[in-house]
Design an enzyme around this catalytic site. Sequence first.
Site, short mmCIF file in Angstrom:
data_model
loop_
_atom_site.label_atom_id
_atom_site.label_comp_id
_atom_site.label_asym_id
_atom_site.label_seq_id
_atom_site.Cartn_x
_atom_site.Cartn_y
_atom_site.Cartn_z
N ASP A 108 0.83 -1.19 0.00
CA ASP A 108 0.00 0.00 0.00
C ASP A 108 0.88 1.25 0.00
OD1 ASP A 108 -2.34 1.83 0.75
OD2 ASP A 108 -3.30 -0.14 0.86
N HIS A 152 -3.62 5.71 3.75
CA HIS A 152 -4.33 4.58 3.19
C HIS A 152 -3.79 3.25 3.73
CE1 HIS A 152 -5.96 1.92 -0.02
NE2 HIS A 152 -6.83 2.87 -0.25
N SER A 176 -11.18 -0.84 -0.49
CA SER A 176 -9.81 -0.85 0.04
C SER A 176 -9.78 -1.23 1.50
CB SER A 176 -9.17 0.54 -0.12
OG SER A 176 -8.79 0.78 -1.45
#
Length: 482
Positions: free
Chosen positions: A173, A225, A393
């Site tokens: 990521d 994220h 996600s």
Amino acid sequence: MSASHLSMPWAPTARAYCSPRRLIFTLALGEGVEKIPARSAVRAFGLDPASETGHGAVDRVLRIPGENIAIARLHDAAVGQDSFDMVEHASGLSRTYVATFSDIVRLDETVDALRQLGVVTAASMDYFVTAADAGMTPATPSPDDLWPWERVGADAARALEAGDPAVTVAVLDTGAAMRHAELVGRVGAGFDAVDFAQSELGSGMELVGDFGERDTDPDEGRNPHGTACLAIIGGQGRNMPAGLTRTNSLMPVRVLASAAKPGRREERVVGLGALSDIDYAIKRSVDLGAKVLNCSFGTAESDLLPDDPKPHEATTSYALARGTVMVAASGNSGKTERYYPAAADDVIAVGSHGREGAASPFSTKGDHVDLSAPGERVLCPSIDGYHRVTGTSFAAPFVAGAAALIVARARKMARPMTSAKVRDLLVASCDPWSGTAPEGSGQGTLNIPRALSMLDQQMALSTTLNHPDPQSADARSASHGT
């Protein structure tokens, strides 16, 4: 979460954009060139990349866009610098190369020409992919934020299985905010695979923070994220629910740089990565011992040229052949379409559902989607504080955490688990949809304690079948051949 639409100096007929200076190609089995150094060695030790492959036809095609070419092998051998084994040779990873040109050039025609050569089995441009969330909003933690963990049965799952430090989950990521209280003491060593320059992006996006060099530091100071995904899987539980596993090891792997539109870096930062960097990271994570990979990014099949190979096809096959469980987000388009790596065979493709168990309207659908997990307004750490995040996600790491517990539990019984076995178990144990879900949303919603209990039943049955009670009537009959 799709291939990135950037403002480039040129664009092929594909919807996605790519590096105007770099392409990837794979030579046929037995045609690999040992003298070409690995890209990691070029970066780390200053080795000179090759200027040619030694295959006359290949070199002539590569010189069409320009004479100044730097060629390096994309992957390192799992053991030793050049000692590739049969799995690496069979998957093609031992003979995959990156050609980088000194100037911005048209590469689509070069790729087409390479594909016509018998010595080349695959060739493509190096596309960029983004891992954009469907929404992030700053938040103050509250009791209402417990629902995703309650929905998947987190407390009951942890009571059944504590996890195993020997089972590592790699999160590919944006890296991790290593100093955040939710991650301190929980994340181990990782690495940074980002390796491209601002000049390769044109004018559409502006890189922010650390980029352009592989190193061993996956720390991220701009984009949370990856931090959110890590906390869902195994966070400390300081001001949000604890991660699904408090024991399994976590490996942060930075494959996505932070990028923003020019002049808007304070408003919205997204993750941006090159397919070649992601492929490098998939293989390296597996070689470092990761048993579960979480991939909260994807490239839409419709974004590519008709003859392009499926993204991550070779590295996904390699990971699965090594026994690694792969989990990927299905996408946030709301359409019925295929994103990769989620659509690859035996990768566990995860959609999103909301608090009441209904499929999220933005969740990408398809017959490859296996099941769904919470993906709406999930409380997660940001770089400094907390926010609520939305998107597939963040559904994917719930399934990756479940996979880690399943692999850990099976390991204690000396039972190996493949990605396909874990997928089948998760699908068989999931809860039915609340109401009617759109076609292609998967078989239901994640139920981790039921999956663990079903695993126990399967292992107990297997033990009974393989080692019957010698005093039983069936065993006595079998011993007399009746």
